[in-house]
Scaffold this motif. Sequence first.
Motif, PDB file in Angstrom:
ATOM      1  N   ALA A   1       0.830  -1.207   0.000  1.00 45.63           N
ATOM      2  CA  ALA A   1       0.000   0.000   0.000  1.00 45.63           C
ATOM      3  C   ALA A   1       0.866   1.258   0.000  1.00 45.63           C
ATOM      4  CB  ALA A   1      -0.942  -0.010   1.209  1.00 45.63           C
ATOM      5  N   ALA A   2       1.940   1.256   0.808  1.00 49.52           N
ATOM      6  CA  ALA A   2       2.838   2.402   0.858  1.00 49.52           C
ATOM      7  C   ALA A   2       3.524   2.611  -0.489  1.00 49.52           C
ATOM      8  CB  ALA A   2       3.879   2.201   1.952  1.00 49.52           C
ATOM      9  N   ALA A   3       3.916   1.508  -1.148  1.00 49.77           N
ATOM     10  CA  ALA A   3       4.562   1.603  -2.458  1.00 49.77           C
ATOM     11  C   ALA A   3       3.600   2.178  -3.496  1.00 49.77           C
ATOM     12  CB  ALA A   3       5.058   0.236  -2.894  1.00 49.77           C
ATOM     13  N   ALA A   4       2.354   1.708  -3.488  1.00 52.55           N
ATOM     14  CA  ALA A   4       1.360   2.205  -4.441  1.00 52.55           C
ATOM     15  C   ALA A   4       1.149   3.710  -4.266  1.00 52.55           C
ATOM     16  CB  ALA A   4       0.046   1.455  -4.264  1.00 52.55           C
ATOM     17  N   LYS A   5       1.080   4.156  -3.020  1.00 52.68           N
ATOM     18  CA  LYS A   5       0.903   5.586  -2.728  1.00 52.68           C
ATOM     19  C   LYS A   5       2.114   6.380  -3.189  1.00 52.68           C
ATOM     20  CE  LYS A   5       0.041   8.777   1.122  1.00 52.68           C
ATOM     21  NZ  LYS A   5      -0.178   8.880   2.602  1.00 52.68           N
TER      22      LYS A   5
ATOM     23  N   SER B   1       3.961   4.998 -13.462  1.00 54.99           N
ATOM     24  CA  SER B   1       2.897   4.067 -13.844  1.00 54.99           C
ATOM     25  C   SER B   1       3.436   2.651 -13.781  1.00 54.99           C
ATOM     26  CB  SER B   1       2.403   4.370 -15.265  1.00 54.99           C
ATOM     27  OG  SER B   1       3.466   4.318 -16.197  1.00 54.99           O
ATOM     28  N   SER B   2       2.914   1.860 -12.849  1.00 54.14           N
ATOM     29  CA  SER B   2       3.374   0.486 -12.685  1.00 54.14           C
ATOM     30  C   SER B   2       2.889  -0.359 -13.852  1.00 54.14           C
ATOM     31  CB  SER B   2       2.870  -0.097 -11.363  1.00 54.14           C
ATOM     32  OG  SER B   2       3.309  -1.422 -11.209  1.00 54.14           O
ATOM     33  N   GLN B   3       3.803  -1.128 -14.474  1.00 51.05           N
ATOM     34  CA  GLN B   3       3.445  -1.948 -15.623  1.00 51.05           C
ATOM     35  C   GLN B   3       3.076  -3.372 -15.246  1.00 51.05           C
ATOM     36  OE1 GLN B   3       6.967  -1.528 -18.164  1.00 51.05           O
ATOM     37  NE2 GLN B   3       5.721  -0.312 -19.571  1.00 51.05           N
ATOM     38  N   LEU B   4       3.717  -3.886 -14.225  1.00 46.70           N
ATOM     39  CA  LEU B   4       3.512  -5.278 -13.832  1.00 46.70           C
ATOM     40  C   LEU B   4       3.289  -5.352 -12.331  1.00 46.70           C
ATOM     41  CD1 LEU B   4       6.429  -6.899 -15.873  1.00 46.70           C
ATOM     42  CD2 LEU B   4       3.995  -7.081 -16.397  1.00 46.70           C
ATOM     43  N   PRO B   5       2.615  -6.395 -11.854  1.00 42.33           N
ATOM     44  CA  PRO B   5       2.449  -6.549 -10.405  1.00 42.33           C
ATOM     45  C   PRO B   5       3.799  -6.622  -9.709  1.00 42.33           C
ATOM     46  CG  PRO B   5       1.026  -8.070 -11.607  1.00 42.33           C
ATOM     47  CD  PRO B   5       1.957  -7.467 -12.614  1.00 42.33           C
ATOM     48  N   GLY B   6       3.893  -6.023  -8.532  1.00 41.60           N
ATOM     49  CA  GLY B   6       5.144  -6.043  -7.787  1.00 41.60           C
ATOM     50  C   GLY B   6       5.437  -7.417  -7.216  1.00 41.60           C
ATOM     51  N   VAL B   7       6.698  -7.621  -6.810  1.00 43.45           N
ATOM     52  CA  VAL B   7       7.135  -8.894  -6.235  1.00 43.45           C
ATOM     53  C   VAL B   7       7.505  -8.667  -4.776  1.00 43.45           C
ATOM     54  CG1 VAL B   7       8.808 -10.770  -6.381  1.00 43.45           C
ATOM     55  CG2 VAL B   7       7.996  -9.654  -8.479  1.00 43.45           C
ATOM     56  N   LEU B   8       6.775  -9.310  -3.869  1.00 44.90           N
ATOM     57  CA  LEU B   8       7.006  -9.188  -2.429  1.00 44.90           C
ATOM     58  C   LEU B   8       7.832 -10.373  -1.960  1.00 44.90           C
ATOM     59  CD1 LEU B   8       6.184  -7.512   0.146  1.00 44.90           C
ATOM     60  CD2 LEU B   8       4.359  -9.192   0.450  1.00 44.90           C
ATOM     61  N   LYS B   9       8.913 -10.100  -1.218  1.00 41.29           N
ATOM     62  CA  LYS B   9       9.795 -11.179  -0.773  1.00 41.29           C
ATOM     63  C   LYS B   9      10.288 -10.942   0.647  1.00 41.29           C
ATOM     64  CE  LYS B   9      11.760 -12.253  -5.316  1.00 41.29           C
ATOM     65  NZ  LYS B   9      13.019 -12.347  -6.096  1.00 41.29           N
ATOM     66  N   THR B  10      10.482 -12.037   1.358  1.00 41.60           N
ATOM     67  CA  THR B  10      11.198 -11.993   2.623  1.00 41.60           C
ATOM     68  C   THR B  10      12.658 -12.270   2.311  1.00 41.60           C
ATOM     69  OG1 THR B  10       9.299 -12.818   3.857  1.00 41.60           O
ATOM     70  CG2 THR B  10      11.445 -13.012   4.909  1.00 41.60           C
ATOM     71  N   VAL B  11      13.543 -11.429   2.793  1.00 40.42           N
ATOM     72  CA  VAL B  11      14.964 -11.620   2.521  1.00 40.42           C
ATOM     73  C   VAL B  11      15.423 -12.931   3.142  1.00 40.42           C
ATOM     74  CG1 VAL B  11      17.280 -10.682   2.864  1.00 40.42           C
ATOM     75  CG2 VAL B  11      15.361  -9.147   2.405  1.00 40.42           C
ATOM     76  N   ASN B  12      16.138 -13.714   2.356  1.00 43.34           N
ATOM     77  CA  ASN B  12      16.613 -15.001   2.840  1.00 43.34           C
ATOM     78  C   ASN B  12      17.364 -14.850   4.156  1.00 43.34           C
ATOM     79  OD1 ASN B  12      15.648 -15.737   0.375  1.00 43.34           O
ATOM     80  ND2 ASN B  12      17.546 -16.620  -0.383  1.00 43.34           N
ATOM     81  N   ASN B  13      17.099 -15.757   5.091  1.00 45.39           N
ATOM     82  CA  ASN B  13      17.755 -15.788   6.401  1.00 45.39           C
ATOM     83  C   ASN B  13      17.419 -14.591   7.283  1.00 45.39           C
ATOM     84  OD1 ASN B  13      19.131 -18.119   5.526  1.00 45.39           O
ATOM     85  ND2 ASN B  13      20.705 -16.860   4.582  1.00 45.39           N
ATOM     86  N   SER B  14      16.368 -13.842   6.933  1.00 44.71           N
ATOM     87  CA  SER B  14      15.960 -12.714   7.753  1.00 44.71           C
ATOM     88  C   SER B  14      14.452 -12.724   7.901  1.00 44.71           C
ATOM     89  CB  SER B  14      16.400 -11.388   7.129  1.00 44.71           C
ATOM     90  OG  SER B  14      15.875 -10.299   7.864  1.00 44.71           O
ATOM     91  N   SER B  15      13.969 -12.838   9.154  1.00 43.55           N
ATOM     92  CA  SER B  15      12.530 -12.835   9.398  1.00 43.55           C
ATOM     93  C   SER B  15      12.004 -11.423   9.584  1.00 43.55           C
ATOM     94  CB  SER B  15      12.206 -13.672  10.650  1.00 43.55           C
ATOM     95  OG  SER B  15      12.879 -13.141  11.786  1.00 43.55           O
ATOM     96  N   ASP B  16      12.895 -10.426   9.579  1.00 43.87           N
ATOM     97  CA  ASP B  16      12.505  -9.049   9.866  1.00 43.87           C
ATOM     98  C   ASP B  16      12.289  -8.200   8.624  1.00 43.87           C
ATOM     99  OD1 ASP B  16      12.786  -9.400  12.711  1.00 43.87           O
ATOM    100  OD2 ASP B  16      14.947  -9.300  12.423  1.00 43.87           O
ATOM    101  N   LEU B  17      13.046  -8.456   7.571  1.00 42.44           N
ATOM    102  CA  LEU B  17      13.105  -7.546   6.436  1.00 42.44           C
ATOM    103  C   LEU B  17      12.321  -8.057   5.236  1.00 42.44           C
ATOM    104  CD1 LEU B  17      14.343  -4.907   5.376  1.00 42.44           C
ATOM    105  CD2 LEU B  17      16.332  -6.237   4.660  1.00 42.44           C
TER     106      LEU B  17
END
Length: 404
Positions: A72-76, A84-100
């Motif tokens: 939501a923050a990225a869209a805003k 203008s976003s062309q493709l759906p974004g990719v959401l990921k958890t950074v490997n070996n990190s539960s926080d980021l």
Amino acid sequence: MKPYLLLLAGFLLPALLYAQATIPPIPGWKMEVNKDTYRFIPPSSPGAANFEYDIMPVEKSNGINLGEWLKAAAAKDLQGAGYSSQLPGVLKTVNNSSDLLTYSVLTNDGSGKKLAVIYFAYVRPDHAVRYGKIVRLREYTGTYINVAANHFVAILKQEMTPGKTITPGVAATEEKPITTAAQPTQVNGSGKGITAAEIKGVLLHSETRLGVGGMLIFVYFPYLLLKNGSLYEHLAVSPADINEAQSRQSEPTKWGTWKLDGKALIVTHRNKDGSMTKPNRWTGWSWASPAKPNEKLNGTYGSISGGGNTAMGGGSMVVSSKYITFNSQGQFTYESVGGGSYNGSTGSVSAYSSKNSAGTYVLDGYSIELRFNNGQVNRQSFYFYDDKDHGVIGIGNNPYTTSH
């Protein structure tokens, strides 16, 4: 202190400590502060004008899922910037990190310029969200992205450990060697494995991981796509050295399937128990380009795998080097010669004569063969990041960019 402030002090003190957390500068970069927004401008050099790194003001999460909050923050933010976003974004958890978390979006600015925007975010112990973003040209693959990402991870470590301080810039730019030896090849050793006729191509998929010392590394990993719909991940060896039947037995989780759906790639992987994962829809990918038979390079290429050393070599010998130089005579060396010319900047050819760190090279398709002067021969995967500009190459799973 006024009475009502005394009453609230016990509740507000933790929040105040976080709010006063120092955002360290990056050595050599300019830092501009506008209210609570920090913008970091890299040193003047090719690519600097097409790169932006911002740390945004801390915001309340309101208890919602961090992934949904970040999208939501990225869209805003994209809308506010006129992108203008062309493709759906990719959401990921950074490997070996539960926080980021990271959220990557391909977009165009108002003039039609193609951009890639990467957002990062984590929830602090006071339940507020710290987030930042990187904006760059899609074809830009320089080192700035890793410097900025490591800087953000340093802030995460500081804020996730109240009272901990970080010397400005040190944690953000610290370099520690990443000594990853060439992967063992699941091959028949004859160079008669997967043929060029079986290959659809090699794609580069944007992925994140934590390197040595907790550095955040953005890497485009190579994936080998076969015309029969099979996929082999993190291609480190020459395709000609992959015995498919043997590899599927000894390393089954490296194999999967692929199919195109417009501009998206639908990918499945094999789990350790032999089952297949649910289909993943990839948008953060691009085609790599093969070398022409006996194509020659001319220049010094530096590792951009997160600021560490890249291990090259084979068998029992591992040659660790941050740089590799090629010349148009078909020679390579890991010793510094100041460029790719045959004589080097000093007029000496001794670097190319070293037995253990120099030799000759042969490029052919998605393969590079390094023939060391000591008689050792090592083959790895090879690819260009762009079919026009050969300033960035991949050897194994490691990206290198030319220094001139």
